[in-house]
Write a protein that holds these residues in place. Structure first.
Motif, mmCIF file in Angstrom:
data_model
loop_
_atom_site.group_PDB
_atom_site.id
_atom_site.type_symbol
_atom_site.label_atom_id
_atom_site.label_comp_id
_atom_site.label_asym_id
_atom_site.label_seq_id
_atom_site.Cartn_x
_atom_site.Cartn_y
_atom_site.Cartn_z
ATOM 1 N N UNK A 21 1.093 -1.020 -0.329
ATOM 2 C CA UNK A 21 -0.014 0.311 0.209
ATOM 3 C C UNK A 21 0.936 1.373 0.005
ATOM 4 N N UNK A 22 0.030 2.400 -0.747
ATOM 5 C CA UNK A 22 1.044 3.966 -0.416
ATOM 6 C C UNK A 22 0.546 4.399 0.911
ATOM 7 N N UNK A 23 0.837 5.456 0.873
ATOM 8 C CA UNK A 23 0.724 5.720 1.624
ATOM 9 C C UNK A 23 0.923 7.486 1.566
ATOM 10 N N UNK A 24 0.152 8.342 2.012
ATOM 11 C CA UNK A 24 0.369 9.942 1.562
ATOM 12 C C UNK A 24 0.333 10.751 2.998
ATOM 13 N N UNK A 25 0.533 11.748 3.320
ATOM 14 C CA UNK A 25 -0.490 12.659 4.238
ATOM 15 C C UNK A 25 -0.024 14.141 3.817
ATOM 16 N N UNK A 26 -1.583 14.290 4.304
ATOM 17 C CA UNK A 26 -1.321 15.799 4.055
ATOM 18 C C UNK A 26 -2.572 16.164 5.086
ATOM 19 N N UNK A 27 -2.537 17.544 5.501
ATOM 20 C CA UNK A 27 -3.209 18.598 6.340
ATOM 21 C C UNK A 27 -4.179 18.542 5.746
ATOM 22 N N UNK A 28 -5.461 17.992 6.973
ATOM 23 C CA UNK A 28 -6.855 17.510 6.637
ATOM 24 C C UNK A 28 -7.670 18.870 6.956
ATOM 25 N N UNK A 29 -8.144 19.807 5.969
ATOM 26 C CA UNK A 29 -9.647 20.849 6.431
ATOM 27 C C UNK A 29 -10.519 20.087 5.710
ATOM 28 N N UNK A 30 -11.466 20.297 6.538
ATOM 29 C CA UNK A 30 -13.005 19.874 6.377
ATOM 30 C C UNK A 30 -13.548 20.736 5.406
ATOM 31 N N UNK A 31 -13.445 22.146 5.015
ATOM 32 C CA UNK A 31 -13.554 22.931 3.095
ATOM 33 C C UNK A 31 -12.919 21.723 2.257
ATOM 34 N N UNK A 32 -11.478 20.478 2.547
ATOM 35 C CA UNK A 32 -11.138 20.507 1.247
ATOM 36 C C UNK A 32 -10.207 21.135 0.429
ATOM 37 N N UNK A 33 -9.900 22.155 1.019
ATOM 38 C CA UNK A 33 -8.922 23.344 -0.153
ATOM 39 C C UNK A 33 -7.712 24.007 0.741
ATOM 40 N N UNK A 34 -7.156 22.630 0.851
ATOM 41 C CA UNK A 34 -5.908 22.840 1.429
ATOM 42 C C UNK A 34 -4.786 23.728 0.519
ATOM 43 N N UNK A 35 -3.695 25.126 0.637
ATOM 44 C CA UNK A 35 -3.344 24.847 0.115
ATOM 45 C C UNK A 35 -1.591 24.822 0.570
ATOM 46 N N UNK A 36 -1.224 24.916 -0.361
ATOM 47 C CA UNK A 36 0.458 24.385 -0.425
ATOM 48 C C UNK A 36 1.295 24.564 1.054
#
Length: 881
Positions: free
Chosen positions: A485-500
């Motif tokens: 399995x490949x795993x990727x982490x990113x910040x979770x925002x409920x609005x779904x529009x995380x900026x870099x």
């Protein structure tokens, strides 16, 4: 002065206070006179001394130096905004060393639940004539000094790291009782007939916010610790106003056991000679950990075996444990500054549940923690308007807004994650070492990490620092390939529009991967943690795997749709925590756009045969949220109602109405939750039976309602019974003698169906019939009620200047809570724009962060509704709902 903090000058430090409160006006004015002698240590010459004081009048002050010289203060300069007073001596004072600053002042016992304040109540039994009263109510007096309200009661150095010892003296009527942190030292006849002066023993070194006293017509129940402290058992008491003491017995039984348990766990004996718990009739928070005199909202400490809903049993046990944890973690060792508030609250929250798990193993405490604390923390930390656990605080006036779900619930969630990683035994040894090293002093987050690092042999700071000092949390997205399995982490925002620029943090993520040939044959895959943005794990059995076992890691998981479906199929082999996490993650991913609502609905559909209350609590909350977001679309709304009815019908019919002897606590909670939900969505047999029981109850048959079903039955009756049922429940509110009755009635009245009744209810909330502490209770139900939700905003907007702001602004914690609970359920950008425009130009300091949360939540839900409306409608139609 530190550049990032507005604090008192460092050249003068208090060491001891002698506080005398006298000439209290027990009639209408509620004024009092006070003197305070502050022993100080002076490091340099000066012309004036700055102290904290708020809404006090200083009459005179003088400084006596150790050599006998006396300097009289010539002038007092008040700075209302900074809540300070500067004592000007006129000339430069060339003196360093010990001195005593004596001040005479006067204040008012207010009615805003802050500082030295009064609480109104209707007494049971004969009350001494000296007790303050008006036409309808009697009054008790008590204090609430955290975070920065000791300065409302007496002038002093009101900052957490300016610790001192305290002597307290109270002049009271002879037929009343005075309490403080320490036991009574003496009671002598006062200067006025019918009065006595009560002096208390000297406190240990402690912060001003932990000082407390109370005056009233009190009685108590008492027990003693089984463990010996300095050779003898400690007295433990629960104090109440007259007629209520027997409702303190459940808290009492928990209290003495928990004191003994924490003394062993922390390897330090409880350090004071007594433990008093006091029920306070009006209280802004749940409770307050004043050292040795812990104060509580009545519903957080009193429990009546015959009339209380069983959910309050859980609440009382937990809140008692939480406040007792503070006696060590917060009181014995105190955070250095308010930015590290989480050290107090996050730890006390985790260890409070830890103690309740020890006392009540059948309550599935960690399942409760996951469905309540962790999910709520996720909800708030998924907003752009969130803040780090450890957040900069410029001055004490900012701190009230961080007594929030991030400090308490995210703080405790990452503590749980760390404890699971280090192992409970090692973790608690590190905590005990930390407490021993810093007792009677102040400490920082880094001090705790150092102790835990030493105990565990791991560099705790290296993997915990980002969890504490960075905003937000990650979502781990999984991609499947054969055998890996490949795993990727990113910040979770409920609005779904995380900026870099918002996604630069790389968290240390404990993976908790379980894999095997089936859900019943898994083993823990020892692979450590995800420590980079992307990684691949090999040798994963495709037949079954899951990550974040028992939801011990504070992150969301985003599985591929097919895997989510397989986990749903394997649900009977998952733990309660796993199931809660599965449903919670699927919902959050749908809202944010990482997943989709049809996948969530298909997953939840499988759970109609679920038997665990805590899983149902997550399901009912999740489906309720989905229904709320799409409530403006009539077609979807009706289909989701049909979906909910199909989901809940087998479970509500299985659990039945009757409570059986010997039945577990969680089964009773399941019954109450299912009947409430089934009745509100229109399950006909449930509605009919609820109305039958309600009619019997209101006709005088008081045994027709089980105490734990009052909320469900009252709510169903109000929803279906119009004005008549509304009036009956409002009358119940006014007449109930049950300790939880008023809270339950307010929550039920929020189920009204017409704008007229909603407005009438809101007007009732703002009458003097409803205590200030309870004014938000009804708005929780109203805001969840899509039929009349808009009326909450209409009322606030139309009555801001005449009712809402004047009534609540004296205590901004209460105002912020009222707004946040009342307005955060909308899913309409136009409403968000309206709210934003309304508050533009207003002084919102003290509740501005709450307004940010409201705006962020509404806009995120509006975006979710717009994105998923079409696919939800299609799925419901395809599946014949």
């Amino acid at each position: 002065m530190a550049s990032d903090r507005d604090i008192l000058p460092s050249w003068i430090k208090p060491t001891h206070y002698v506080i005398s409160i006298h000439d209290i006006e027990f009639g209408g004015g509620f004024t009092y006179q006070g003197t305070v002698a502050i022993h100080v240590d002076i490091k340099e010459s000066f012309t004036d001394i700055a102290l904290n004081a708020h809404q006090l009048k200083l009459n005179s002050a003088e400084l006596k130096t150790k050599d006998g010289a006396s300097k009289v203060v010539k002038d007092f300069a008040y700075d209302e905004k900074r809540q300070r007073v500067t004592l000007a001596f006129g000339d430069k004072v060339d003196y360093t060393g010990e001195a005593v600053l004596s001040i005479k002042f006067q204040g008012t016992i207010n009615n805003i639940m802050a500082g030295f304040y009064r609480s109104k109540y209707k007494p049971k039994g004969d009350v001494p004539a000296s007790v303050a009263k008006d036409n309808e109510f009697h009054y008790m007096f008590s204090t609430q000094f955290e975070s920065c309200d000791a300065r409302r009661a007496f002038p002093g150095f009101d900052e957490p790291n300016l610790k001192a010892t305290f002597d307290v003296e109270l002049e009271i009527p002879e037929d009343q009782v005075a309490l403080s942190n320490m036991p009574e030292k003496s009671a002598t006849q006062g200067p006025k007939p019918g009065f006595k002066t009560v002096l208390f023993e000297t406190t240990p070194v402690m912060s001003t916010y932990l000082l407390a006293w109370a005056i009233g017509d009190f009685e108590y129940v008492e027990a003693f610790t089984k463990r010996k402290y300095n050779g003898k058992s400690l007295p433990v008491r629960v104090y109440t106003t007259r007629g209520l003491k027997d409702q303190g017995r459940f808290a009492l039984e928990n209290c003495h056991q928990i004191v003994d348990y924490f003394s062993e766990v922390f390897q330090i004996d409880y350090p004071l000679p007594k433990v008093d718990l006091l029920a306070v009739h009006e209280f802004s928070h749940g409770a307050m950990e004043n050292w040795g005199l812990i104060t509580y909202r009545t519903t957080a400490v009193l429990f009546d075996e015959k009339t209380s809903a069983d959910s309050y049993r859980n609440r009382v046990a937990y809140v008692v444990a939480h406040e007792l944890a503070h006696q060590w973690f917060g009181n014995l060792v105190t955070m250095d500054w308010w930015s590290e508030l989480w050290l107090n609250e996050g730890f006390a929250t985790w260890v409070g549940w830890f103690a309740i798990d020890h006392l009540y193993p059948d309550w599935n405490v960690w399942g409760q923690f996951v469905t309540d604390s962790v999910q709520t923390a996720f909800q708030f930390d998924a907003l752009r308007s969130s803040h780090p656990i450890e957040v900069p605080v410029y001055d004490g006036l900012e701190v009230d807004q961080i007594f929030d779900h991030i400090s308490y619930l995210k703080g405790s969630s990452v503590i749980r994650m760390l404890s699971a990683h280090l192992g409970e035994k090692v973790f608690l040894q590190g905590v005990a070492d930390y407490l021993k090293a810093h007792q009677y002093k102040n400490a920082t987050t880094n001090d705790l990490w150092s102790a835990l690092s030493k105990a565990s042999g791991q560099d705790v700071n290296s993997f915990m620092d980002f969890w504490i000092r960075k905003i937000g949390f990650p979502v781990v997205t999984i991609a499947e390939e054969p055998g890996q399995i490949g795993l990727r982490q990113q910040r979770f925002l409920i609005s779904g529009d995380v900026k870099p620029e918002e996604d630069e943090t790389v968290w240390w993520i404990p993976l908790g991967l379980h894999t095997g040939s089936s859900a019943s044959a898994t083993s823990l895959h020892q692979i450590g943690a995800l420590t980079k943005k992307e990684d691949t794990i090999r040798d994963v059995d495709d037949a079954f795997y899951q990550i974040n076992k028992n939801l011990t890691g504070f992150y969301r998981t985003n599985y591929p749709p097919a895997r989510l479906a397989k986990l749903g199929e394997a649900r009977h082999h998952l733990t309660v925590q796993d199931k809660i996490g599965l449903v919670g993650d699927a919902y959050a991913n749908a809202v944010a756009g990482y997943g989709a609502t049809p996948g969530l609905l298909a997953l939840v559909e499988r759970f109609s045969d679920e038997s665990e209350y805590l899983v149902w609590a997550q399901i009912l909350g999740t489906v309720g949220n989905v229904r709320s977001v799409f409530s403006s679309n009539d077609e979807i709304s009706e289909s989701l109602k049909a979906y909910s009815l199909k989901l809940i019908t087998p479970a509500v019919e299985e659990v039945g109405w009757e409570f059986k002897d010997g039945e577990g606590y969680l089964i009773g909670q399941l019954r109450a939750a299912l009947i409430l939900s089934a009745g509100l969505i229109g399950h006909k047999p449930t509605v009919e039976e609820a109305q039958r029981r309600f009619d019997a109850y209101t006709s005088g048959e008081k045994t027709a309602l089980h105490p734990s079903l009052r909320k469900a039955i009252f709510s169903i009756a109000v929803k279906n019974g119009g004005e008549k049922a509304f009036q009956a429940v409002q009358d119940e509110f006014l007449s109930t003698t049950s300790v939880d009755g008023k809270e339950i009635c307010l929550q039920s009245l929020g189920r009204v169906q017409s704008p007229e009744l909603a407005q009438r209810f809101l007007s009732f909330i703002f009458s003097d019939k409803v205590a200030m502490q309870d004014k938000h209770s009804g708005t929780i139900a109203l805001s969840s009620n899509s039929k009349v939700r808009i009326e909450v905003w209409n009322f606030i907007r139309e009555n801001w200047d005449s009712k809402v702001h004047p009534t609540l602004s004296g205590n901004l914690v209460v105002l912020e809570r009222f707004l946040r609970f009342g307005l955060n359920k909308f899913a309409d950008d136009k409403v968000a724009d309206d709210i934003k425009k309304f508050f533009e130009g207003k002084d919102t300091r003290g509740y501005n962060k709450g307004l940010d949360v409201i705006d962020d939540t509404i806009r995120s839900h509006a975006k979710y509704r717009a994105r998923d409306e079409k696919v939800v409608a299609e799925w419901l139609k395809t599946n014949k709902y």
